[in-house]
Design a protein around this motif. Structure first.
Motif, PDB file in Angstrom:
ATOM      1  N   PHE A  35       0.830  -1.214   0.000  1.00 39.54           N
ATOM      2  CA  PHE A  35       0.000   0.000   0.000  1.00 39.54           C
ATOM      3  C   PHE A  35       0.861   1.258   0.000  1.00 39.54           C
ATOM      4  CE2 PHE A  35      -4.360  -1.300   1.949  1.00 39.54           C
ATOM      5  CZ  PHE A  35      -4.409  -2.400   1.114  1.00 39.54           C
ATOM      6  N   PHE A  36       2.087   1.147   0.513  1.00 43.88           N
ATOM      7  CA  PHE A  36       2.899   2.329   0.784  1.00 43.88           C
ATOM      8  C   PHE A  36       4.023   2.532  -0.229  1.00 43.88           C
ATOM      9  CE2 PHE A  36       1.398   0.281   4.679  1.00 43.88           C
ATOM     10  CZ  PHE A  36       0.520   1.261   5.129  1.00 43.88           C
ATOM     11  N   ARG A  37       4.098   1.662  -1.228  1.00 44.25           N
ATOM     12  CA  ARG A  37       5.130   1.815  -2.245  1.00 44.25           C
ATOM     13  C   ARG A  37       4.664   2.810  -3.305  1.00 44.25           C
ATOM     14  NH1 ARG A  37       7.729  -3.161  -5.540  1.00 44.25           N
ATOM     15  NH2 ARG A  37       8.024  -4.045  -3.453  1.00 44.25           N
ATOM     16  N   GLY A  84      -9.950  11.326  -2.328  1.00 48.31           N
ATOM     17  CA  GLY A  84      -8.827  12.228  -2.526  1.00 48.31           C
ATOM     18  C   GLY A  84      -7.597  11.489  -3.015  1.00 48.31           C
ATOM     19  N   LYS A  85      -6.461  12.155  -2.930  1.00 48.18           N
ATOM     20  CA  LYS A  85      -5.204  11.575  -3.437  1.00 48.18           C
ATOM     21  C   LYS A  85      -4.650  10.614  -2.386  1.00 48.18           C
ATOM     22  CE  LYS A  85      -2.474  14.232  -5.800  1.00 48.18           C
ATOM     23  NZ  LYS A  85      -1.659  15.347  -6.323  1.00 48.18           N
ATOM     24  N   SER A  86      -5.106   9.381  -2.457  1.00 46.48           N
ATOM     25  CA  SER A  86      -4.766   8.402  -1.429  1.00 46.48           C
ATOM     26  C   SER A  86      -4.269   7.105  -2.066  1.00 46.48           C
ATOM     27  CB  SER A  86      -5.984   8.111  -0.552  1.00 46.48           C
ATOM     28  OG  SER A  86      -5.756   7.003   0.288  1.00 46.48           O
ATOM     29  N   PHE A  87      -2.986   6.818  -1.880  1.00 43.31           N
ATOM     30  CA  PHE A  87      -2.451   5.546  -2.338  1.00 43.31           C
ATOM     31  C   PHE A  87      -3.130   4.399  -1.607  1.00 43.31           C
ATOM     32  CE2 PHE A  87       0.971   8.129  -3.988  1.00 43.31           C
ATOM     33  CZ  PHE A  87       1.389   7.427  -5.111  1.00 43.31           C
ATOM     34  N   ILE A  88      -3.413   4.607  -0.326  1.00 46.91           N
ATOM     35  CA  ILE A  88      -4.036   3.539   0.464  1.00 46.91           C
ATOM     36  C   ILE A  88      -5.403   3.188  -0.102  1.00 46.91           C
ATOM     37  CG2 ILE A  88      -5.020   3.007   2.734  1.00 46.91           C
ATOM     38  CD1 ILE A  88      -2.708   4.516   3.998  1.00 46.91           C
ATOM     39  N   ALA A  89      -6.201   4.190  -0.463  1.00 50.96           N
ATOM     40  CA  ALA A  89      -7.526   3.923  -1.027  1.00 50.96           C
ATOM     41  C   ALA A  89      -7.425   3.165  -2.346  1.00 50.96           C
ATOM     42  CB  ALA A  89      -8.280   5.242  -1.227  1.00 50.96           C
ATOM     43  N   ILE A  90      -6.465   3.551  -3.182  1.00 52.99           N
ATOM     44  CA  ILE A  90      -6.293   2.878  -4.476  1.00 52.99           C
ATOM     45  C   ILE A  90      -5.872   1.432  -4.276  1.00 52.99           C
ATOM     46  CG2 ILE A  90      -4.824   2.805  -6.537  1.00 52.99           C
ATOM     47  CD1 ILE A  90      -4.886   5.914  -6.459  1.00 52.99           C
ATOM     48  N   ARG A  91      -4.911   1.209  -3.414  1.00 53.83           N
ATOM     49  CA  ARG A  91      -4.421  -0.159  -3.205  1.00 53.83           C
ATOM     50  C   ARG A  91      -5.462  -1.009  -2.462  1.00 53.83           C
ATOM     51  NH1 ARG A  91       1.180   1.211  -3.725  1.00 53.83           N
ATOM     52  NH2 ARG A  91       1.221   2.040  -5.846  1.00 53.83           N
ATOM     53  N   LEU A 352       9.100  -9.779   2.813  1.00 60.70           N
ATOM     54  CA  LEU A 352      10.214  -8.864   2.572  1.00 60.70           C
ATOM     55  C   LEU A 352       9.739  -7.414   2.531  1.00 60.70           C
ATOM     56  CD1 LEU A 352      12.143 -10.895  -0.176  1.00 60.70           C
ATOM     57  CD2 LEU A 352      12.816 -10.566   2.210  1.00 60.70           C
ATOM     58  N   GLU A 353       8.542  -7.192   1.969  1.00 65.09           N
ATOM     59  CA  GLU A 353       8.024  -5.832   1.886  1.00 65.09           C
ATOM     60  C   GLU A 353       7.620  -5.318   3.261  1.00 65.09           C
ATOM     61  OE1 GLU A 353       7.315  -2.360  -0.355  1.00 65.09           O
ATOM     62  OE2 GLU A 353       8.409  -4.212  -0.756  1.00 65.09           O
ATOM     63  N   TYR A 354       7.099  -6.202   4.134  1.00 65.67           N
ATOM     64  CA  TYR A 354       6.816  -5.787   5.514  1.00 65.67           C
ATOM     65  C   TYR A 354       8.108  -5.301   6.184  1.00 65.67           C
ATOM     66  CZ  TYR A 354       1.967  -7.402   6.011  1.00 65.67           C
ATOM     67  OH  TYR A 354       0.598  -7.539   5.914  1.00 65.67           O
ATOM     68  N   ILE A 355       9.190  -6.034   5.958  1.00 64.64           N
ATOM     69  CA  ILE A 355      10.481  -5.639   6.535  1.00 64.64           C
ATOM     70  C   ILE A 355      10.933  -4.298   5.962  1.00 64.64           C
ATOM     71  CG2 ILE A 355      12.935  -6.255   6.662  1.00 64.64           C
ATOM     72  CD1 ILE A 355      12.024  -9.218   6.634  1.00 64.64           C
ATOM     73  N   ASN A 356      10.758  -4.132   4.647  1.00 65.31           N
ATOM     74  CA  ASN A 356      11.156  -2.889   3.983  1.00 65.31           C
ATOM     75  C   ASN A 356      10.370  -1.697   4.519  1.00 65.31           C
ATOM     76  OD1 ASN A 356      12.450  -1.279   1.863  1.00 65.31           O
ATOM     77  ND2 ASN A 356      10.419  -1.253   0.902  1.00 65.31           N
ATOM     78  N   VAL A 357       9.058  -1.877   4.730  1.00 63.23           N
ATOM     79  CA  VAL A 357       8.219  -0.797   5.259  1.00 63.23           C
ATOM     80  C   VAL A 357       8.649  -0.434   6.674  1.00 63.23           C
ATOM     81  CG1 VAL A 357       5.880  -0.211   6.008  1.00 63.23           C
ATOM     82  CG2 VAL A 357       6.234  -1.301   3.793  1.00 63.23           C
ATOM     83  N   ALA A 358       8.910  -1.455   7.490  1.00 62.60           N
ATOM     84  CA  ALA A 358       9.340  -1.207   8.875  1.00 62.60           C
ATOM     85  C   ALA A 358      10.686  -0.485   8.910  1.00 62.60           C
ATOM     86  CB  ALA A 358       9.432  -2.534   9.632  1.00 62.60           C
ATOM     87  N   LYS A 359      11.596  -0.921   8.038  1.00 63.42           N
ATOM     88  CA  LYS A 359      12.912  -0.284   7.973  1.00 63.42           C
ATOM     89  C   LYS A 359      12.787   1.167   7.529  1.00 63.42           C
ATOM     90  CE  LYS A 359      17.383  -0.683   5.618  1.00 63.42           C
ATOM     91  NZ  LYS A 359      18.145  -1.405   4.551  1.00 63.42           N
ATOM     92  N   ASN A 360      11.945   1.406   6.535  1.00 62.49           N
ATOM     93  CA  ASN A 360      11.753   2.766   6.032  1.00 62.49           C
ATOM     94  C   ASN A 360      11.151   3.664   7.108  1.00 62.49           C
ATOM     95  OD1 ASN A 360      11.776   4.352   3.303  1.00 62.49           O
ATOM     96  ND2 ASN A 360       9.763   4.824   4.170  1.00 62.49           N
ATOM     97  N   ASN A 365      10.868   7.793   9.272  1.00 60.30           N
ATOM     98  CA  ASN A 365       9.655   8.163  10.012  1.00 60.30           C
ATOM     99  C   ASN A 365       8.422   8.275   9.099  1.00 60.30           C
ATOM    100  OD1 ASN A 365       8.439   8.665  12.513  1.00 60.30           O
ATOM    101  ND2 ASN A 365       8.432  10.880  12.146  1.00 60.30           N
ATOM    102  N   THR A 366       8.378   7.459   8.069  1.00 60.34           N
ATOM    103  CA  THR A 366       7.208   7.398   7.184  1.00 60.34           C
ATOM    104  C   THR A 366       7.076   5.990   6.624  1.00 60.34           C
ATOM    105  OG1 THR A 366       6.172   8.262   5.175  1.00 60.34           O
ATOM    106  CG2 THR A 366       8.577   8.188   5.200  1.00 60.34           C
ATOM    107  N   LEU A 367       5.828   5.569   6.467  1.00 65.69           N
ATOM    108  CA  LEU A 367       5.581   4.248   5.879  1.00 65.69           C
ATOM    109  C   LEU A 367       5.762   4.272   4.367  1.00 65.69           C
ATOM    110  CD1 LEU A 367       2.355   3.254   7.874  1.00 65.69           C
ATOM    111  CD2 LEU A 367       4.658   2.367   8.240  1.00 65.69           C
ATOM    112  N   TYR A 368       5.531   5.419   3.754  1.00 69.59           N
ATOM    113  CA  TYR A 368       5.599   5.527   2.298  1.00 69.59           C
ATOM    114  C   TYR A 368       7.050   5.452   1.843  1.00 69.59           C
ATOM    115  CZ  TYR A 368       0.743   6.941   2.593  1.00 69.59           C
ATOM    116  OH  TYR A 368      -0.609   6.957   2.835  1.00 69.59           O
ATOM    117  N   ASN A 369       7.285   4.699   0.785  1.00 71.94           N
ATOM    118  CA  ASN A 369       8.655   4.487   0.338  1.00 71.94           C
ATOM    119  C   ASN A 369       8.746   4.454  -1.177  1.00 71.94           C
ATOM    120  OD1 ASN A 369       8.665   1.323  -0.477  1.00 71.94           O
ATOM    121  ND2 ASN A 369       7.353   1.634   1.311  1.00 71.94           N
TER     122      ASN A 369
END
Length: 494
Positions: A35-37, A84-91, A352-360, A365-369
């Protein structure tokens, strides 16, 4: 669970609501970290741009242009308008397209298979529509099968005239999302006509007519906004003529197309010889007719990208489930327990993406990456030009910066070099090199974004690659590397 009731027995007693919730949990778990990529496939970014344009009041193909029917963009425009402009809504909307497809795949499989086997088929559908490649985003194929598979279910299970008409409406939406689906839909129509001829009942012919009316209703509805605004020719050229031209200009060799046909052909021969599939069963016949239609559309289109197979997976998985189920019934092999652990490893991309989101989140200090977020942030932080900007890569950045591509041809970066499509949106430039020269030498974007260490265009396009490499090295200087992106600033020369 009672003492003598195993897991499979318990699952076989689940109600449809429980199965739907189970499918949702799996789909959401697999797709949530994505959702956050910024972007997963360039096409998804293009759909978002056209969806935003439509939400702003511009019909597709007027302000921005891409090679898809209008209801693809309507899907994104609807989400943007509502949320609105929401990546989360789209995903999240992507989760529901997969959920709908998987649930109705289960429902179709249930007409032939036991409930537990049908649930497994549904889970397999979720996996193949969500993993392996660029499928974690929202592709036009995800949208079209979310209408196509329920339509097939209605044809199989519902006998009323209204149900067939509604199936036609769903098929109309399908073809106005993915034009190649006209082939399987046409085959299904011929199948229904053949049934009507066999039975010689007026009701059968009425259903065929209603099915066709449903399809045409949706197609005509997409033309209405263009007709009202005096732009019917725009619809015709962009929705019908441009895809036909594209399929002739961009074809794979037969060897690239062959593997999927060989695999399915061998599978069907094996199933026929061993009598694993009842080819006289109406459900199986309709599935086969649909699959053949999709395969023919691949031949006509001349290419098969990985995400094209989304259209094929739900139907083929049902037939595969039938064969595997019959093999297990015939030979009764012992299924190793470790296969359950192997199954848990399938969504490795998600882990792996969960790990990437947590690392980011820990580092920034943001989930979006992704560069689609970090590059616009860099541009904003350093007060760089945002109105006259060119993204050769990460073009979702236009959306995040509230700006537009420099020309209509640059909506999707690769469209700059698809000059066979230029006549269909009345581009004043005739060939790719002219379009590129116009962008760089006339519009003269102040900021240019490229991908570090990668050619800007396909390696086969020697002329445009040579031109852009020379031009950028002469007229631009690199300001920064932002992750894998290069931010270039135009040199001010007298």
């Amino acid at each position: 669970m009672k003492r003598n009731e195993n897991v499979f027995y318990t699952i076989s007693k689940w109600k449809n609501s429980t199965i739907l919730l189970f499918f949702f949990c799996i789909t959401f778990f697999i797709r949530f970290p994505f959702f956050f990529r910024d972007y997963i496939d360039r096409d998804e970014s293009t759909f978002i741009l056209l969806g935003q344009s439509w939400a702003n009041g511009f019909l597709p193909y007027t302000q921005l242009w891409d090679l898809k029917p209008p209801l693809t963009f309507a899907f994104f425009a609807s989400i943007i308008t509502l949320f609105g402009k929401s990546f989360i809504a789209i995903r999240l909307a992507g989760v529901f397209t997969v959920l709908i497809t998987a649930f109705f795949t289960f429902k179709i499989a249930r007409t032939i298979l036991a409930k537990t086997s049908s649930i497994i088929v549904g889970v397999a559908c979720i996996v193949l529509l969500s993993l392996f490649g660029s499928l974690q985003g929202v592709m036009s194929e995800h949208i079209c099968v979310a209408f196509f598979v329920p339509a097939i279910y209605l044809i199989l299970k519902k006998k009323s005239a209204f149900a067939i008409f509604f199936a036609g409406l769903l098929m109309g939406v399908t073809v106005m999302v993915k034009l190649n689906m006209a082939f399987p839909i046409c085959f299904i129509g011929l199948f229904l006509l053949y049934e009507a001829l066999l039975t010689k009942k007026k009701k059968g012919f009425l259903k065929v007519i209603l099915f066709g009316i449903g399809i045409l209703t949706v197609i005509l509805a997409t033309i209405v906004p263009y007709y009202i605004t005096g732009q019917t020719l725009v619809w015709w050229k962009s929705v019908i003529l441009a895809p036909l031209e594209y399929t002739e200009a961009r074809r794979y060799s037969f060897l690239k197309l062959a593997p999927i046909f060989v695999i399915i052909g061998l599978f069907l021969i094996y199933a026929y010889k061993n009598k694993y599939i009842d080819f006289k069963n109406r459900t199986n016949q309709l599935l086969l007719v649909s699959i053949f239609g999709i395969l023919i559309s691949f031949i006509k289109g001349g290419r098969i990208n990985g995400h094209y197979l989304i259209q094929l997976h739900p139907l083929f998985l049902i037939l595969l489930g039938i064969v595997i189920s019959n093999i297990l019934l015939r030979y009764k092999p012992r299924i190793p327990v470790f296969l359950a652990f192997v199954g848990m490893l399938i969504p490795a991309e998600s882990y792996l993406e969960y790990i990437n989101v947590a690392k980011n989140y820990y580092e920034k200090n943001t989930l979006y990456n992704g560069e689609g977020f970090s590059v616009p942030q860099y541009i904003t932080d350093h007060n760089l030009e945002t109105k006259n900007i060119l993204f050769f890569e990460y073009h979702i950045g236009y959306w995040n910066l509230n700006t537009l591509p420099p020309t209509i041809a640059a909506t999707h970066p690769s469209n700059i070099c698809r000059d066979e499509l230029f006549p269909f949106f009345n581009n004043p430039r005739k060939i790719a090199i002219e379009e590129l020269q116009y962008i760089m030498e006339v519009i003269r974007p102040k900021t240019v974004i490229t991908r570090k260490g990668k050619r800007i265009f396909d390696k086969k396009l020697i002329e445009v690659n040579t031109y852009i490499d020379d031009y950028l090295s002469t007229h631009y200087v690199k300001l920064a590397d932002v992750e894998n992106a290069e931010v270039l600033q135009r040199l001010e020369r007298p």
